[in-house]
Design an enzyme around this catalytic site. Sequence first.
Site, PDB file in Angstrom:
ATOM      1  N   ARG A   5       0.857  -1.181   0.000  1.00 34.12           N
ATOM      2  CA  ARG A   5       0.000   0.000   0.000  1.00 34.12           C
ATOM      3  C   ARG A   5       0.896   1.233   0.000  1.00 34.12           C
ATOM      4  O   ARG A   5       1.496   1.578   1.017  1.00 34.12           O
ATOM      5  CB  ARG A   5      -0.917  -0.024   1.224  1.00 34.12           C
ATOM      6  CG  ARG A   5      -1.595   1.308   1.497  1.00 34.12           C
ATOM      7  CD  ARG A   5      -2.654   1.207   2.567  1.00 34.12           C
ATOM      8  NE  ARG A   5      -2.219   0.681   3.840  1.00 34.12           N
ATOM      9  CZ  ARG A   5      -1.572   1.386   4.787  1.00 34.12           C
ATOM     10  NH1 ARG A   5      -1.241   2.636   4.572  1.00 34.12           N
ATOM     11  NH2 ARG A   5      -1.253   0.824   5.941  1.00 34.12           N
ATOM     12  N   HIS A  45      -3.626   4.238   4.809  1.00 35.07           N
ATOM     13  CA  HIS A  45      -4.706   3.248   4.915  1.00 35.07           C
ATOM     14  C   HIS A  45      -6.018   3.865   4.445  1.00 35.07           C
ATOM     15  O   HIS A  45      -6.758   3.261   3.669  1.00 35.07           O
ATOM     16  CB  HIS A  45      -4.830   2.772   6.360  1.00 35.07           C
ATOM     17  CG  HIS A  45      -5.959   1.831   6.591  1.00 35.07           C
ATOM     18  ND1 HIS A  45      -5.965   0.533   6.128  1.00 35.07           N
ATOM     19  CD2 HIS A  45      -7.150   1.998   7.226  1.00 35.07           C
ATOM     20  CE1 HIS A  45      -7.094  -0.062   6.463  1.00 35.07           C
ATOM     21  NE2 HIS A  45      -7.839   0.808   7.134  1.00 35.07           N
ATOM     22  N   TYR A  89       4.483   5.386  11.044  1.00 30.00           N
ATOM     23  CA  TYR A  89       4.784   4.000  11.385  1.00 30.00           C
ATOM     24  C   TYR A  89       5.621   3.255  10.339  1.00 30.00           C
ATOM     25  O   TYR A  89       5.934   2.081  10.530  1.00 30.00           O
ATOM     26  CB  TYR A  89       3.494   3.210  11.659  1.00 30.00           C
ATOM     27  CG  TYR A  89       2.445   3.281  10.555  1.00 30.00           C
ATOM     28  CD1 TYR A  89       2.529   2.472   9.428  1.00 30.00           C
ATOM     29  CD2 TYR A  89       1.356   4.151  10.662  1.00 30.00           C
ATOM     30  CE1 TYR A  89       1.565   2.523   8.439  1.00 30.00           C
ATOM     31  CE2 TYR A  89       0.392   4.212   9.675  1.00 30.00           C
ATOM     32  CZ  TYR A  89       0.498   3.392   8.559  1.00 30.00           C
ATOM     33  OH  TYR A  89      -0.463   3.455   7.575  1.00 30.00           O
TER      34      TYR A  89
END
Length: 364
Positions: free
Chosen positions: A260, A264, A273
């Site tokens: 990805r 998100h 992160y």
Amino acid sequence: MSPHDEPGRPGDGDLVRLLTPDGERVEHPDYDLDLSKSQYRALYRDMRLVRRVDTEAVALQRQGELGMWIPCEGQEGAQVGSAHALRPDDHVFPSYREQGVAWCRGIAPLTLMGMLRGVSNGGWDPERNGFHLYTIVIGTQTLHAVGYAMGMRRDGADAAVLAYFGDGATSQGDVNEAFNFAAVFRAPVVFFCQNNQWAISVPNDRQTRAPLYRRAAGFGFPGIRVDGNDVLACLAVTRDALAGARRGEGPVLVEALTYRMGPHTTSDDPSRYRSEEDVDYWRARDPISRMRAYLTREGMADDAFFREVEEEGDRIAAELREGVRAMPDPPVEAIFDHVYAAPHPLLAEERAQHLRYLDGFADE
């Protein structure tokens, strides 16, 4: 080296790949793919247009025109490749990121955006397109898919079901229950896991100690790991799995290793992160770039073709901007219109009660 090393390292089992990250065609002993020039070009076109729609949707959300968007950048190879393996009579049960599959099944991007703008709860007919509604609750669509597949088999249909979910969903009980039901009843369903390395902010290696495709063996059916950024391999593997399901051979789990590239959702900040090194590593393995390199190397496309696709994408984006901004707010009672296929007394009573309640605010 990236913490998410390239698929196919020792111990991970065989990775199915037909196209290298540099766009070179390679052979695989179990999966062959021989397409026409127009079919190869169509795969590129679909991926590129899906990304253009995705980019435009993110921009519209940032401008306040959409409440949220769930980007699929980087996963176009997995989605378009697998979707091209479907027959018209097959059925798809998506999660909430399958814009590429929706595109290939004839769902207009503007229809998807209506749902994210808050003017509809879906807006398309699952029966007409063989593409069911987005499922926000993680993993529940796998149970729906298995039940639908079992019903199709009992009705004598030789079609199959393709169920999409992410790596994070494999931690849900629903997915494992779906695996078990599908295996026991030999349901004609292919489970397609887009392992994009992150379940929101939790990396894949914090969820499982073994490759996801190996879980299928514990339930008694085959699992296959494919390079999810290789549109050709995704097409070949999914086509073979669906054909077996239609023949009555039972379910298959396909784990498509992809990444990805964006957040998100548009409410997420992935820089909190994951590292830029990790993103750069996967950007070099982009599914669209490698397909473009392959088409160019094989003389199947030239600058004029690529320019035509870009221009088509710009036209679609302009239409989307205009269409989203022109969407009317639906009447409040529209929420009751598509709950059941036919009129329902209790729903009619609830609708009338709700309208009476709203009438109480008329003077204000």
